[in-house]
Design a protein around this motif. Structure first.
Motif, PDB file in Angstrom:
ATOM      1  N   ALA A  97     -16.183  24.573  11.210  1.00  0.00           N
ATOM      2  CA  ALA A  97     -16.223  25.969  10.758  1.00  0.00           C
ATOM      3  C   ALA A  97     -17.631  26.552  10.791  1.00  0.00           C
ATOM      4  O   ALA A  97     -17.812  27.743  10.525  1.00  0.00           O
ATOM      5  CB  ALA A  97     -15.653  26.071   9.344  1.00  0.00           C
ATOM      6  N   ALA A  98     -18.629  25.737  11.112  1.00  0.00           N
ATOM      7  CA  ALA A  98     -20.018  26.200  11.123  1.00  0.00           C
ATOM      8  C   ALA A  98     -20.414  26.667  12.522  1.00  0.00           C
ATOM      9  O   ALA A  98     -20.246  25.937  13.499  1.00  0.00           O
ATOM     10  CB  ALA A  98     -20.948  25.079  10.666  1.00  0.00           C
ATOM     11  N   GLY A  99     -20.989  27.872  12.615  1.00  0.00           N
ATOM     12  CA  GLY A  99     -21.345  28.431  13.907  1.00  0.00           C
ATOM     13  C   GLY A  99     -22.486  27.731  14.609  1.00  0.00           C
ATOM     14  O   GLY A  99     -22.608  27.795  15.830  1.00  0.00           O
ATOM     15  N   HIS A 100     -23.347  27.038  13.857  1.00  0.00           N
ATOM     16  CA  HIS A 100     -24.479  26.339  14.470  1.00  0.00           C
ATOM     17  C   HIS A 100     -24.126  24.918  14.885  1.00  0.00           C
ATOM     18  O   HIS A 100     -24.952  24.238  15.493  1.00  0.00           O
ATOM     19  CB  HIS A 100     -25.668  26.312  13.506  1.00  0.00           C
ATOM     20  N   LEU A 101     -22.922  24.457  14.572  1.00  0.00           N
ATOM     21  CA  LEU A 101     -22.436  23.154  15.038  1.00  0.00           C
ATOM     22  C   LEU A 101     -21.432  23.444  16.141  1.00  0.00           C
ATOM     23  O   LEU A 101     -20.290  23.799  15.875  1.00  0.00           O
ATOM     24  CB  LEU A 101     -21.805  22.370  13.886  1.00  0.00           C
ATOM     25  N   ILE A 102     -21.862  23.352  17.396  1.00  0.00           N
ATOM     26  CA  ILE A 102     -21.069  23.909  18.480  1.00  0.00           C
ATOM     27  C   ILE A 102     -19.984  22.966  18.991  1.00  0.00           C
ATOM     28  O   ILE A 102     -18.995  23.411  19.567  1.00  0.00           O
ATOM     29  CB  ILE A 102     -21.975  24.362  19.638  1.00  0.00           C
ATOM     30  N   ILE A 159     -22.872  18.247  17.918  1.00  0.00           N
ATOM     31  CA  ILE A 159     -24.010  18.918  18.541  1.00  0.00           C
ATOM     32  C   ILE A 159     -24.397  20.107  17.674  1.00  0.00           C
ATOM     33  O   ILE A 159     -23.572  20.981  17.398  1.00  0.00           O
ATOM     34  CB  ILE A 159     -23.687  19.388  19.971  1.00  0.00           C
ATOM     35  N   ALA A 160     -25.663  20.125  17.233  1.00  0.00           N
ATOM     36  CA  ALA A 160     -26.181  21.196  16.389  1.00  0.00           C
ATOM     37  C   ALA A 160     -27.247  21.973  17.141  1.00  0.00           C
ATOM     38  O   ALA A 160     -28.033  21.394  17.893  1.00  0.00           O
ATOM     39  CB  ALA A 160     -26.773  20.622  15.097  1.00  0.00           C
ATOM     40  N   VAL A 161     -27.298  23.299  16.927  1.00  0.00           N
ATOM     41  CA  VAL A 161     -28.311  24.127  17.576  1.00  0.00           C
ATOM     42  C   VAL A 161     -28.780  25.196  16.605  1.00  0.00           C
ATOM     43  O   VAL A 161     -27.985  25.750  15.840  1.00  0.00           O
ATOM     44  CB  VAL A 161     -27.762  24.767  18.876  1.00  0.00           C
ATOM     45  N   ALA A 162     -30.080  25.451  16.595  1.00  0.00           N
ATOM     46  CA  ALA A 162     -30.674  26.449  15.710  1.00  0.00           C
ATOM     47  C   ALA A 162     -31.803  27.155  16.433  1.00  0.00           C
ATOM     48  O   ALA A 162     -32.351  26.649  17.423  1.00  0.00           O
ATOM     49  CB  ALA A 162     -31.192  25.802  14.424  1.00  0.00           C
ATOM     50  N   ALA A 163     -32.173  28.333  15.931  1.00  0.00           N
ATOM     51  CA  ALA A 163     -33.209  29.127  16.581  1.00  0.00           C
ATOM     52  C   ALA A 163     -34.594  28.514  16.432  1.00  0.00           C
ATOM     53  O   ALA A 163     -35.499  28.840  17.193  1.00  0.00           O
ATOM     54  CB  ALA A 163     -33.196  30.546  16.029  1.00  0.00           C
ATOM     55  N   LEU A 181     -26.458  19.357   5.190  1.00  0.00           N
ATOM     56  CA  LEU A 181     -25.481  18.443   5.773  1.00  0.00           C
ATOM     57  C   LEU A 181     -25.199  17.226   4.891  1.00  0.00           C
ATOM     58  O   LEU A 181     -24.033  16.842   4.723  1.00  0.00           O
ATOM     59  CB  LEU A 181     -25.943  18.010   7.162  1.00  0.00           C
ATOM     60  N   PRO A 182     -26.219  16.582   4.297  1.00  0.00           N
ATOM     61  CA  PRO A 182     -25.917  15.413   3.450  1.00  0.00           C
ATOM     62  C   PRO A 182     -25.058  15.740   2.232  1.00  0.00           C
ATOM     63  O   PRO A 182     -24.457  14.832   1.638  1.00  0.00           O
ATOM     64  CB  PRO A 182     -27.307  14.928   3.015  1.00  0.00           C
ATOM     65  N   VAL A 196     -11.325  30.459  17.312  1.00  0.00           N
ATOM     66  CA  VAL A 196     -12.712  30.626  17.739  1.00  0.00           C
ATOM     67  C   VAL A 196     -13.629  30.655  16.524  1.00  0.00           C
ATOM     68  O   VAL A 196     -13.372  31.398  15.570  1.00  0.00           O
ATOM     69  CB  VAL A 196     -12.897  31.929  18.543  1.00  0.00           C
ATOM     70  N   VAL A 197     -14.663  29.832  16.551  1.00  0.00           N
ATOM     71  CA  VAL A 197     -15.754  29.901  15.575  1.00  0.00           C
ATOM     72  C   VAL A 197     -16.993  30.317  16.362  1.00  0.00           C
ATOM     73  O   VAL A 197     -17.535  29.513  17.116  1.00  0.00           O
ATOM     74  CB  VAL A 197     -15.991  28.556  14.872  1.00  0.00           C
ATOM     75  N   PRO A 198     -17.419  31.573  16.254  1.00  0.00           N
ATOM     76  CA  PRO A 198     -18.518  32.054  17.090  1.00  0.00           C
ATOM     77  C   PRO A 198     -19.756  31.167  17.033  1.00  0.00           C
ATOM     78  O   PRO A 198     -20.219  30.787  15.960  1.00  0.00           O
ATOM     79  CB  PRO A 198     -18.810  33.443  16.515  1.00  0.00           C
ATOM     80  N   VAL A 199     -20.267  30.797  18.211  1.00  0.00           N
ATOM     81  CA  VAL A 199     -21.522  30.052  18.297  1.00  0.00           C
ATOM     82  C   VAL A 199     -22.637  30.950  17.765  1.00  0.00           C
ATOM     83  O   VAL A 199     -22.841  32.052  18.263  1.00  0.00           O
ATOM     84  CB  VAL A 199     -21.817  29.640  19.748  1.00  0.00           C
ATOM     85  N   ASP A 200     -23.354  30.476  16.756  1.00  0.00           N
ATOM     86  CA  ASP A 200     -24.347  31.324  16.107  1.00  0.00           C
ATOM     87  C   ASP A 200     -25.558  30.507  15.684  1.00  0.00           C
ATOM     88  O   ASP A 200     -25.699  30.141  14.508  1.00  0.00           O
ATOM     89  CB  ASP A 200     -23.727  32.046  14.901  1.00  0.00           C
TER      90      ASP A 200
END
Length: 347
Positions: A96-101, A115-119, A132-133, A335-339
């Protein structure tokens, strides 16, 4: 997308369906005229066939982060241990998290591959060290930071169209590159395209509150600069790709670039990235069946004799694939928008 499509979960797509999907993998925003020409179908028939595949969750298009954004962002591959019996619940929470693609269940010494992504790295670090923990059911997290992302499944395609037909769909070069960075309107466009990578200029203009001409100009620039890309994906088991695996590789650092680029041409390659660690390359691959893993590893070691396969893990189930929530058969149910911009460092 609908959750109960009423179709047989394991049915294989027809050759005409596979050709249509392959055409949209080459150029996800191609006109139906061009798609029809490449697949020898009437444009109206091609559009109707795509609507059927999309409505059943068997295939979809979306926007993706381009190479320039991938280089600017911080990405990490996570191995997550869960408390006994909690893996499915944890996967649902993380999906459900947008930064976990991407979220996958794997047969390994850990339960989930994410897979995690951040700015930015500070934003990613805050999430990994603090948030996360604390997710219920998470017992332990091992983090592998990407130093270079060669591919994130945007180039993968079924390869069923002959070269001449594929050439009809070749993407045309855009305007000259720009040093301009994505602004708020660009990010709104990105988010508007996540649910449907084929959204029309008029639909996008209404979503972001600007003109169609402005939308067209901005999209052309964003693609040309490598800020965004487009991808078309499908319920892969319906195309005969019934399994996948995660490979952790070791090699001399000086050969990472050469190896990563070479692996982009392998039809099995899905994601390929260099890592900051002793296992310094990650490779995720699609397989027709689990029995294909060993021949692929042998081919990998023969083609790249300096490569050592440190570990390999079969994917048991994909819960989320680049922002798409999947059912056990790989069909899209939401869809959970990639954010990647949803995370910000704490002050």
């Amino acid at each position: 997308m609908v959750q109960d499509s009423g179709i047989e979960p394991q049915r294989l797509l027809s050759e005409t369906d596979l050709e249509l999907i392959d055409a949209l993998q080459i150029n996800p925003r191609a006109s139906w005229v061009d798609v029809g020409t490449a697949t020898r179908a009437d444009p109206v028939t091609a559009a109707r066939r795509w609507q059927r595949l999309n409505s059943t969750g068997e295939a979809w298009t979306t926007v993706a982060l381009g190479q320039r954004q991938m280089h600017a962002m911080s990405m990490a591959f996570l191995e997550i241990d869960c408390e006994a019996g909690a893996a499915v619940e944890v996967a649902g929470t993380l999906a459900a998290a947008g930064h976990l693609i991407t979220v996958q269940h794997v047969a390994a010494g850990h339960d989930l591959f994410v897979i995690a992504v951040a700015a930015s790295m500070p934003a990613l670090a805050d999430y990994l060290l603090t948030d996360l923990p604390r997710v219920p059911g998470v017992a332990k997290v091992r983090t592998h930071v990407a130093t270079r992302v060669f591919e994130a499944s945007c180039r993968w395609r079924l390869r069923v169209l002959p070269p001449r037909s594929a050439g009809v769909l070749a993407r045309r070069p855009g305007p000259a590159e720009s040093t301009r960075q994505m602004d708020e309107i660009d990010r709104l466009l990105f988010k508007a395209l996540l649910a449907d990578g084929r959204a029309t200029y008029s639909e996008l203009a209404e979503a972001v509150g600007t003109s169609e001409r402005t939308v067209q100009r901005r999209l052309s620039r964003l693609v040309a600069t490598g800020d965004i890309d487009f991808r078309c994906d499908l319920a892969r088991s319906h195309a005969g790709w019934h399994s996948s695996a995660v490979l952790w590789l070791r090699m001399p650092d000086g050969l990472l670039e050469e190896t990563g680029r070479a692996l982009l041409d392998w039809p099995e390659t899905r994601t390929c990235a260099a890592l900051a660690g002793a296992r310094n390359m990650l490779l995720t691959v699609g397989l027709h069946g689990v029995s294909d893993l060993h021949p692929l590893v042998m081919r990998l070691e023969e083609r790249f004799p300096y490569v050592s396969v440190a570990d390999r893990q079969i994917v048991l189930r994909q819960s989320k694939l680049y922002g798409r929530v999947l059912d056990p058969f790989g069909r899209c149910t939401g869809v959970v928008p990639v954010d990647p911009w949803s995370l910000s460092p704490r002050i």
